[in-house]
Design a protein around this motif. Structure first.
Motif, PDB file in Angstrom:
ATOM      1  N   LEU A 138       0.856  -1.192   0.000  1.00 26.77           N
ATOM      2  CA  LEU A 138       0.000   0.000   0.000  1.00 26.77           C
ATOM      3  C   LEU A 138       0.892   1.242   0.000  1.00 26.77           C
ATOM      4  N   GLY A 139       1.946   1.199   0.822  1.00 25.35           N
ATOM      5  CA  GLY A 139       2.888   2.310   0.870  1.00 25.35           C
ATOM      6  C   GLY A 139       3.614   2.488  -0.448  1.00 25.35           C
ATOM      7  N   LEU A 142       1.844   4.119  -3.339  1.00 19.87           N
ATOM      8  CA  LEU A 142       1.958   5.579  -3.335  1.00 19.87           C
ATOM      9  C   LEU A 142       3.352   6.006  -3.756  1.00 19.87           C
ATOM     10  N   GLY A 143       4.358   5.391  -3.134  1.00 17.15           N
ATOM     11  CA  GLY A 143       5.743   5.799  -3.359  1.00 17.15           C
ATOM     12  C   GLY A 143       6.159   5.618  -4.801  1.00 17.15           C
ATOM     13  N   GLY A 146       4.650   8.122  -6.938  1.00 17.26           N
ATOM     14  CA  GLY A 146       5.377   9.382  -6.819  1.00 17.26           C
ATOM     15  C   GLY A 146       6.592   9.405  -7.722  1.00 17.26           C
TER      16      GLY A 146
ATOM     17  N   LEU B  68     -11.632  -4.220   6.922  1.00 12.18           N
ATOM     18  CA  LEU B  68     -11.100  -3.165   6.068  1.00 12.18           C
ATOM     19  C   LEU B  68     -12.246  -2.501   5.334  1.00 12.18           C
ATOM     20  N   LEU B  70     -12.261  -0.571   1.714  1.00 11.85           N
ATOM     21  CA  LEU B  70     -11.609   0.021   0.551  1.00 11.85           C
ATOM     22  C   LEU B  70     -12.617   0.752  -0.329  1.00 11.85           C
ATOM     23  N   GLN B 245     -11.649   9.007  -6.023  1.00  8.95           N
ATOM     24  CA  GLN B 245     -10.817   7.875  -6.426  1.00  8.95           C
ATOM     25  C   GLN B 245      -9.459   7.884  -5.714  1.00  8.95           C
ATOM     26  N   LEU B 249      -7.176   4.622  -0.088  1.00  6.24           N
ATOM     27  CA  LEU B 249      -5.839   4.234   0.337  1.00  6.24           C
ATOM     28  C   LEU B 249      -5.190   5.315   1.197  1.00  6.24           C
ATOM     29  N   GLU B 250      -5.455   6.579   0.855  1.00 10.03           N
ATOM     30  CA  GLU B 250      -4.941   7.651   1.717  1.00 10.03           C
ATOM     31  C   GLU B 250      -5.568   7.575   3.096  1.00 10.03           C
ATOM     32  N   LEU B 252      -6.740   4.900   4.553  1.00 12.76           N
ATOM     33  CA  LEU B 252      -6.148   3.759   5.240  1.00 12.76           C
ATOM     34  C   LEU B 252      -4.745   4.106   5.724  1.00 12.76           C
ATOM     35  N   ALA B 253      -4.008   4.832   4.908  1.00 11.20           N
ATOM     36  CA  ALA B 253      -2.660   5.246   5.297  1.00 11.20           C
ATOM     37  C   ALA B 253      -2.719   6.081   6.573  1.00 11.20           C
ATOM     38  N   ILE B 256      -3.538   3.806   9.559  1.00 10.03           N
ATOM     39  CA  ILE B 256      -2.386   2.986   9.922  1.00 10.03           C
ATOM     40  C   ILE B 256      -1.305   3.841  10.576  1.00 10.03           C
ATOM     41  N   PHE B 293       3.728  18.178  -5.783  1.00 10.90           N
ATOM     42  CA  PHE B 293       2.815  17.412  -4.941  1.00 10.90           C
ATOM     43  C   PHE B 293       3.168  15.928  -4.874  1.00 10.90           C
ATOM     44  N   TYR B 294       3.797  15.424  -5.949  1.00 12.03           N
ATOM     45  CA  TYR B 294       4.028  13.976  -5.965  1.00 12.03           C
ATOM     46  C   TYR B 294       5.180  13.544  -5.060  1.00 12.03           C
ATOM     47  N   PHE B 297       3.991  11.703  -2.133  1.00 11.41           N
ATOM     48  CA  PHE B 297       3.698  10.271  -2.264  1.00 11.41           C
ATOM     49  C   PHE B 297       4.873   9.457  -1.724  1.00 11.41           C
ATOM     50  N   VAL B 298       6.053   9.870  -2.177  1.00 15.84           N
ATOM     51  CA  VAL B 298       7.247   9.119  -1.787  1.00 15.84           C
ATOM     52  C   VAL B 298       7.483   9.257  -0.284  1.00 15.84           C
ATOM     53  N   TRP B 301       5.035   7.188   1.646  1.00 14.66           N
ATOM     54  CA  TRP B 301       5.445   5.776   1.581  1.00 14.66           C
ATOM     55  C   TRP B 301       6.453   5.473   2.691  1.00 14.66           C
ATOM     56  N   ILE B 304       4.922   5.747   6.243  1.00 15.73           N
ATOM     57  CA  ILE B 304       4.031   4.640   6.620  1.00 15.73           C
ATOM     58  C   ILE B 304       4.845   3.407   7.011  1.00 15.73           C
ATOM     59  N   ILE B 305       5.784   3.056   6.153  1.00 14.36           N
ATOM     60  CA  ILE B 305       6.575   1.856   6.433  1.00 14.36           C
ATOM     61  C   ILE B 305       7.322   2.024   7.755  1.00 14.36           C
TER      62      ILE B 305
END
Lengths: 333, 324, 505
Positions: A138-139, A142-143, A146, B68, B70, B245, B249-250, B252-253, B256, B293-294, B297-298, B301, B304-305
């Motif tokens: 899931l992470g 997104l990553g 990006g 969950l 989704l 859309q 997932l956001e 859920l992120a 979490i 903005f992107y 995302f990274v 990621w 979260i991990i």
């Protein structure tokens, strides 16, 4: 025992029965509702269907082994897009300028390597951190997305190489290149899962992880290999598709994970792992594509396709539950 | 002695790690850019997080009950489209309750499938993601939905209004979070949600109606989605079919990130709100730093991990997993 | 004198705060069946984990033959000839018998392919020895539990085993299947393999073993020759005192009938069950695992639907469809599986204890936490639950204290009928007798108590009447004055009282 055999036979045959049902339904409904004159079961139409199944289908084969293994990969759509960009972008890199069409295998190799590495990275994180694959991917979904955007912002990345397009559009024995790749991948993955030690261990781990560990199977590297496989296949799917398309949007591949998982579950793979096979998955992929095409054939739009696929997925889950229903005297918990 | 302190610190981090991370993060960004902590900026971040936040609060119930969801993203698109369409047909005063009713029906359907029929929630809500998307497209005919008279409607108050100098979306976010936070933490129902998610069998053996509890969680989740859809519709007064859309997932992120375990039985509304704010401030901070903005995302990621990893590492007392 | 195949020398294993094993030494000779006995928590499983290389011993040494060995894991242990047959089945149900037997070491051909021919051939050879009715290709999920156990045993035969460790192998086997197992053990024994046999079943121990080693609280108590000892002295070594088979002598004033069951049946689980329990009475249900006792309790608690018969509460026929209805009718069940069914381990003590009545403990819309703490404090004091406070997660408590939380949870509901299923399983001796005392006290206070237990001393101790069950049927009912060990054992083995029926009630 009697009952379980019946339910198993039903389950293994169910997807093909469903496909048959779809074919009959759309053929008959097509007579009355279709806007076009060609029959639904037209040979051309069926060949096209196989070709269009390829992008999802190739990834679904990887998802099968990952899910049988007891994991899941939500990042395949993003990996697909990255591989596509690497493929198209690398062909324009100055260092490869002197290669001529020799750049094609290099670009393919690069894209496939990147996909494999991204998959392996997911696997490595799952292995080393012990974080659930659902969260990890899931992470990275997104990553990785990006990273896709970092290449070229929100602009599409394009490069048309006509040699490549010719190759992708070629047909051999009536099947398009993409179809051949789908069939090849299905065959190879069937071989891996049914015939090799690695494949059998994937079942063992998904079925009873503790038993597998006790038997000395190294679960971590095993899972990583499977993630690398699905990364490779996501990249292969991109390579096959974009050789022909020649242009990739940064949003391409979005929701692929959902289609892929739907196909795999329809094909009978257990969501908790341990059971499933690529032949069933192949059926699942075909079933979904048939549904998309069939509904289009009788004049329904994408909205109906989405609705139908979602409800069918739930219905399959429900039927599966009913077939495995416990006896009346069972504990109600 | 030193070892003892280190252990205490470890425990503290394990329990309150998300707060510490939040604080460190805020300080770092503030040092990088003074504007970051200004009232205006904070308001703008919270306001833009409100939609995500309200949905995350609802999904927290579902996740704590061990399931969950989704489908919230496409359900939110549905709510938005429906309320915009009905606005012009029956007027906003009737459109809003009708939209809530329809969204709650979707939630009830999912709750029935997962709670009473005991179907796997991942697959059910995956299917519903697709099905509701199809439903929305059917409803709208694939067209964007716009309110005819954008100037003359009071409907815009939920997305654009202010009260007491505070933007209404923020107030709604806070109200929903506070109310549902109390429900989860203090009421008998909340206690049952934790019990069902922690050990469903034991909950059944204690006389708790598991199916009804799970059902109610999905109902709450869909109620939150409807509220979020209302704000979204009111803010833009027009919408595409795909407005929600990817939000699932956001959401859920954020949940979490707030430390709720996907296995169920743990998590709080407060921590989810912190998770939402972290995501919002990351996005904002990176934008203020002039990044696209992107990039968020990274960064999301990695965060979260790291968050989940450190959480389980603290629980098992080892950084690396013991998977061979 | 031959050398032992396996020798343990002064094994010590400590965990933070616990000395799980303390100086364990014994040896297994070739061709010997060596029993390892001890109560739950005595350290048997820790010792097995040390032997299997899952834990490394803190002190001491393991010798195979003359070589001192250290093992990094079960696979290495197996390679060295030490094979485990686990109590919990460790099988992958979707795979074939052959794949399970050779799990982790499937024979390979080129390109990583499985060598099916070799695999099938080897497997069938092993299965032939075991004389079982299935072949290598059978899917394990389609086998009965007993046959799955056989697959587990077949694993031991894949290597040149020096020592085979059986951990409670007969727990799920029928008598006929046991005979097959004992034949297998005899074959291994004849082949010079040393066998460690872990079991609680005395008859088996005395039937097949040569020597017995005993652990208590992690300490090695000694090894005796089976032929030179008897059940009583072994038990004494295990529990550190004589086995107390005293019967309950004091009877309380009996009140009216609290619960009566007439002709209750539930599919194949149990048939035609009739009994009643009065207020102030403890009725013990004794029988082997699988006799249908737990299933009766679950039916009374609304967790199973009976296929025939009636349940009468206070003389009124009642339908009980769910646990919350059972609770509303004044029935409480302390379930058999404490961790799986009794507790939410991640929740604190207080919340666990008040879970069934959380709806009732409301002040306004909220849970009345003050009330909850009062309830918790009351039962903590009454049951002597040792915990730092109500905020403690239940998962952090010892087994005995966990069980008391479950009992407190149900006492706080003030039921008319209290059902306790295996109330002292896996908890220490001290807590055991406390719980026994408590059960008697509860009866004195007017509760109707139904106790399900597989431990004879426990049933004898607490019961006013004992109902013996076998294979889903009530065979006999005893008054505590009339019961003898022999008649009880006969009854639960399915041997009825004969012509002179002593049915009482």
């Amino acid at each position: 025992m009697q009952k379980s055999t019946v339910s198993k036979a039903l389950k293994s045959g169910a997807i093909w029965g469903f496909i048959l049902l779809e074919l009959i339904f759309f053929s008959i409904a097509g007579e009355h509702l279709s806007l076009s004159d060609t029959a639904f079961m037209d040979g051309e139409n069926m060949l096209l269907l196989l070709k269009q199944s390829a992008p999802i289908g190739i990834i679904a084969m990887g998802m099968t082994i990952v899910m049988v293994n007891g994991n899941i990969d939500l990042s395949v759509g993003a990996t697909f897009a990255i591989a596509a960009i690497v493929l198209l972008d690398s062909m324009t890199w100055p260092i490869f300028a002197g290669l001529g069409d020799g750049v094609i295998p290099v670009a393919w190799l690069l894209a496939l390597t990147v996909g494999t590495l991204l998959g392996a990275l997911n696997g490595l994180i799952v292995w080393k951190t012990g974080v659930d694959a659902f969260i990890v991917t899931l992470g990275s979904m997104l990553g990785y997305r990006g990273i896709v955007f970092m290449f070229n912002g929100e602009n599409p990345t394009s490069h048309l190489n006509w040699t490549l397009v010719d190759f992708a559009e070629a047909e051999f024995l009536g099947f398009a290149t993409a179809t051949w790749f789908l069939l090849g991948v299905t065959l190879v993955m069937w071989f891996v899962m049914a015939r090799t030690v690695h494949g059998r261990n994937a079942y063992a781990i998904g079925d009873n992880r503790e038993a597998a560990v006790n038997a000395g199977i190294r679960v971590g590297p095993h899972m990583m290999i499977n993630f690398a496989i699905i990364g490779f296949l996501a990249a292969l799917s991109a390579v096959v598709f974009y050789s022909e398309a020649g242009s990739v949007n940064p949003n391409d591949g979005q929701l692929y994970e959902l289609w892929v998982i739907t196909a795999v579950v329809l094909g009978g793979t257990k969501i908790t792992g341990g059971a499933g096979n690529v032949i069933g998955t192949f059926g699942g992929v075909i079933a979904i594509q048939l549904l998309r095409k069939g509904l289009g054939h009788i004049g329904a739009d994408t909205s109906t396709v989405n609705l139908a696929v979602g409800l069918i997925l739930i219905a399959v889950l429900f039927l599966d539950k009913q077939l495995n229903l416990k006896g009346k005297e069972e504990l109600k918990v | 002695m030193a070892a003892m302190n280190r252990k205490d610190l470890g425990e503290f981090l394990a329990k309150q790690g998300i707060l510490v991370a939040f604080a460190v993060f805020m300080i770092a960004f503030t040092m990088a850019n003074q504007k970051f902590i200004s009232i205006d900026n904070v308001f703008s971040v919270v306001r833009s997080s409100a939609i995500l936040g309200i949905m995350a609060v609802g999904v927290t119930f579902v996740v704590i009950s061990g399931n969950l969801d989704l489908s919230v993203g496409s359900m939110m698109s549905f709510s938005t489209i429906v309320v915009l369409d009905l606005h012009d047909k029956v007027g906003p005063a009737l459109a809003i309750p009708l939209m809530f009713l329809m969204t709650l029906c979707l939630g009830a359907f999912i709750g029935f499938l997962v709670g009473y029929l005991r179907l796997n929630s991942l697959i059910v809500t995956l299917g519903m993601l697709s099905a509701i998307h199809g439903l929305t497209l059917t409803y709208s005919g694939g067209q964007n939905m716009d309110i005819a008279d954008k100037e003359g409607t009071w409907f815009s108050v939920f997305g654009q209004g202010t009260a007491l100098g505070i933007p209404v979306p923020i107030l709604m976010f806070l109200a929903v979070a506070a109310f549902l936070g109390l429900v989860l933490a203090r009421t008998p129902f909340g206690r049952k949600v934790y019990a069902v998610g922690g050990n469903g069998t034991a909950a059944t053996f204690s006389g708790i109606r598991r199916a009804r509890t799970v059902f109610t969680c999905y109902l709450i989740s869909s109620g939150c989605v409807a509220t979020a859809g209302l704000i979204q519709a009111s803010r833009s007064l027009g919408s595409q079919n795909t407005v929600g859309q990817g939000l699932e997932l956001e959401v859920l992120a954020a949940v979490i990130l707030g430390g709720a375990s996907l296995l169920g039985g743990s998590g709080t509304i407060f921590k989810t709100v912190i998770g939402v704010l972290i995501l919002g401030f990351i996005q904002n901070g990176l934008l203020l730093m002039g990044l696209q903005f992107y990039v968020q995302f990274v960064v999301t990621w990695i965060i979260i991990i790291l968050a989940v990893w450190l959480d389980i590492a603290a629980k098992r007392g080892k950084l690396w997993s013991s998977i061979a | 004198m031959t050398d032992p195949v396996l020798r343990l020398e002064n094994i010590v294993k400590t965990f933070p705060g616990v000395r799980a094993l303390d100086g364990v030494s014994f040896s297994v000779m070739p061709g010997e069946v060596h029993a390892l006995m001890g109560e739950n928590g005595a350290g048997k499983s820790t010792l097995m984990k040390v032997l299997g290389g899952i834990h490394q011993p803190t002190e001491g040494a393991i010798y195979i033959g003359d070589d001192r060995v250290t093992m990094a894991g079960p696979l290495e242990a197996k390679a060295k000839g030490i094979v485990f047959i686990h109590q919990e089945l460790s099988l992958a149900e979707e795979l074939s018998v052959a794949e399970n037997i050779y799990l982790g070491e499937l024979p390979r051909k080129r390109f990583g392919r499985v060598d099916w021919a070799t695999l099938t051939e080897r497997t069938n050879a092993i299965l032939g020895k075991l004389n079982v009715g299935f072949d290598a290709r059978t899917r394990v999920g389609d086998l009965s539990i007993a046959n799955q156990q056989m697959v587990e045993i077949a694993r031991a035969l894949t290597v040149d085993a020096k020592a085979v460790i059986f951990d409670e192998p007969t727990a799920s086997l029928t008598d006929a299947e046991k005979v097959v197992l004992f034949d297998v053990i005899a074959d291994l024994k004849a082949g010079g393999v040393g066998i460690i046999y872990i079991s609680h079943r005395m008859e088996e121990i005395f039937r097949i073993t040569d020597r017995i080693s005993i652990l208590r609280d992690g300490q090695y108590q000694g090894t005796v020759n089976t032929a030179e000892t008897d059940e009583e002295s072994v038990t004494q070594m295990m529990i550190g005192r004589q086995l107390d088979l005293s019967r309950n002598a004091s009877h309380h004033q009996l009140g009216e009938v609290a619960i009566e069951v007439r002709g209750l049946s539930c599919g194949k689980l149990y048939t035609d069950i009739s009994f009643d329990i009065r207020r102030g009475e403890v009725v013990g249900f004794y029988g082997l695992v699988g006799a249908g006792r737990t299933e009766i309790a679950e039916t009374l608690f609304g967790l199973r639907r009976p296929s025939a018969g009636q349940i009468l509460l206070g003389g009124v026929e009642t339908q009980i469809h769910s646990p919350d209805e059972a609770i509303a009718h004044g029935i409480s069940l302390v379930p058999e599986d404490r961790k799986g069914q009794g507790l939410v381990l991640g929740m604190n003590c207080r919340d666990n204890m008040t879970l069934p009545q959380v709806d009732r403990l409301a002040s306004g819309p909220f849970v009345a936490e003050g009330e909850e703490i009062k309830i918790f404090d009351k039962y903590r004091d009454q049951l002597d639950i040792r915990t730092p406070g109500w905020r403690q997660k239940v998962g952090n408590l010892s087994g005995g204290n966990q069980q008391k939380i479950v009992i407190g949870k149900w006492l706080s509901m003030h039921p008319d009928v209290l059902i306790v299923d295996e109330p002292t399983r896996g908890i220490d001796v001290g807590s055991k007798s406390e719980i026994h005392k408590l059960l008697r006290e509860l009866a004195a206070q007017g509760y109707a108590v139904m106790v399900i237990s597989s431990e004879m001393p426990e049933v004898l101790h607490v019961s006013d009447r004992i109902i013996a069950m076998y294979s889903g049927r009530i065979i006999r009912t005893f008054r505590s004055e009339d019961v003898t060990e022999d008649s009880l054992i006969q009854a639960i083995s399915g041997i009825g009282p004969g012509a002179q029926a002593t049915e009482v009630a």
